[in-house]
Design a protein around this motif. Sequence first.
Motif, short mmCIF file in Angstrom:
data_model
loop_
_atom_site.label_atom_id
_atom_site.label_comp_id
_atom_site.label_asym_id
_atom_site.label_seq_id
_atom_site.Cartn_x
_atom_site.Cartn_y
_atom_site.Cartn_z
N ALA A 18 0.84 -1.19 0.00
CA ALA A 18 0.00 0.00 0.00
C ALA A 18 0.87 1.25 0.00
CB ALA A 18 -0.91 0.00 1.23
N PRO A 19 0.65 2.16 -0.95
CA PRO A 19 1.45 3.39 -0.96
C PRO A 19 1.01 4.34 0.16
CG PRO A 19 -0.05 3.32 -2.83
CD PRO A 19 -0.22 2.04 -2.10
N VAL A 20 1.99 4.89 0.84
CA VAL A 20 1.76 5.83 1.94
C VAL A 20 2.21 7.20 1.47
CG1 VAL A 20 2.31 6.38 4.34
CG2 VAL A 20 2.20 3.99 3.61
N ALA A 21 1.32 8.20 1.55
CA ALA A 21 1.64 9.56 1.12
C ALA A 21 1.41 10.51 2.28
CB ALA A 21 0.77 9.96 -0.07
N ALA A 22 2.26 11.51 2.39
CA ALA A 22 2.09 12.52 3.44
C ALA A 22 0.84 13.34 3.14
CB ALA A 22 3.31 13.42 3.51
N GLY A 23 0.05 13.60 4.16
CA GLY A 23 -1.14 14.41 4.01
C GLY A 23 -0.80 15.88 4.14
N PRO A 24 -1.75 16.77 3.85
CA PRO A 24 -1.49 18.21 3.93
C PRO A 24 -1.18 18.66 5.35
CG PRO A 24 -3.80 17.79 3.47
CD PRO A 24 -3.10 16.48 3.41
N GLU A 25 -1.62 17.90 6.36
CA GLU A 25 -1.37 18.27 7.74
C GLU A 25 0.08 18.04 8.16
OE1 GLU A 25 -3.78 16.10 6.87
OE2 GLU A 25 -5.49 17.44 6.99
N ALA A 26 0.83 17.30 7.33
CA ALA A 26 2.21 16.95 7.69
C ALA A 26 3.16 18.12 7.56
CB ALA A 26 2.70 15.78 6.82
N GLY A 27 2.79 19.13 6.79
CA GLY A 27 3.71 20.25 6.59
C GLY A 27 4.86 19.85 5.70
N GLY A 28 5.85 20.66 5.62
CA GLY A 28 7.02 20.37 4.80
C GLY A 28 7.47 21.62 4.08
N PRO A 29 8.50 21.50 3.26
CA PRO A 29 9.02 22.68 2.59
C PRO A 29 7.99 23.37 1.71
CG PRO A 29 10.38 20.72 2.11
CD PRO A 29 9.23 20.29 2.95
N ASP A 30 7.16 22.58 1.03
CA ASP A 30 6.14 23.18 0.17
C ASP A 30 4.75 23.11 0.78
OD1 ASP A 30 6.07 20.45 -0.03
OD2 ASP A 30 5.51 20.42 -2.14
N ARG A 31 4.68 22.67 2.02
CA ARG A 31 3.40 22.58 2.72
C ARG A 31 3.53 23.30 4.05
NH1 ARG A 31 3.23 16.26 1.58
NH2 ARG A 31 2.51 16.33 -0.54
N PRO A 32 2.63 24.23 4.34
CA PRO A 32 2.77 25.00 5.57
C PRO A 32 2.48 24.24 6.84
CG PRO A 32 0.75 25.59 4.44
CD PRO A 32 1.49 24.63 3.54
N ARG A 59 6.91 12.64 2.08
CA ARG A 59 6.59 13.98 1.59
C ARG A 59 6.85 14.14 0.11
NH1 ARG A 59 8.81 16.87 6.68
NH2 ARG A 59 6.86 17.25 7.79
N ARG A 60 7.96 13.60 -0.38
CA ARG A 60 8.33 13.78 -1.80
C ARG A 60 7.45 12.96 -2.73
NH1 ARG A 60 13.40 13.29 0.65
NH2 ARG A 60 14.41 15.29 0.89
#
Length: 119
Positions: A18-32, A59-60
Amino acid sequence: MTRGRTRGVGGDRVDLVAPVAAGPEAGGPDRPGPPAGTGPPGGLAALGPEHLAIVARCRRAPRPVAELAAGLDLPVGVVRVLVGDLVAAGLVRVARPVPAAEPPDESVLRDVINGLRAL
């Protein structure tokens, strides 16, 4: 890490592919990151280093659970529990893999073979 648990907070078993992807709540360089007052209690700082490593790797691009386990040098069962925690916190999303189709009936295969022989 898992505090003796064999399943994540949600209780669902996460598939190895199952692919795991970071959600928008995770933040990151391009996510606040999450708005104030949302996300897990205590924010990302309340998570363990293994949780944070999983979020950072996802995240990537989405990563399968098995790849996360190999990259973090952790047992797959542990990564399944950690991913379950992150899903419950809304920091990652897990796409359910498409189930394999049932194999075709033997008579259909025989008809195809006979048709190919007739060519």
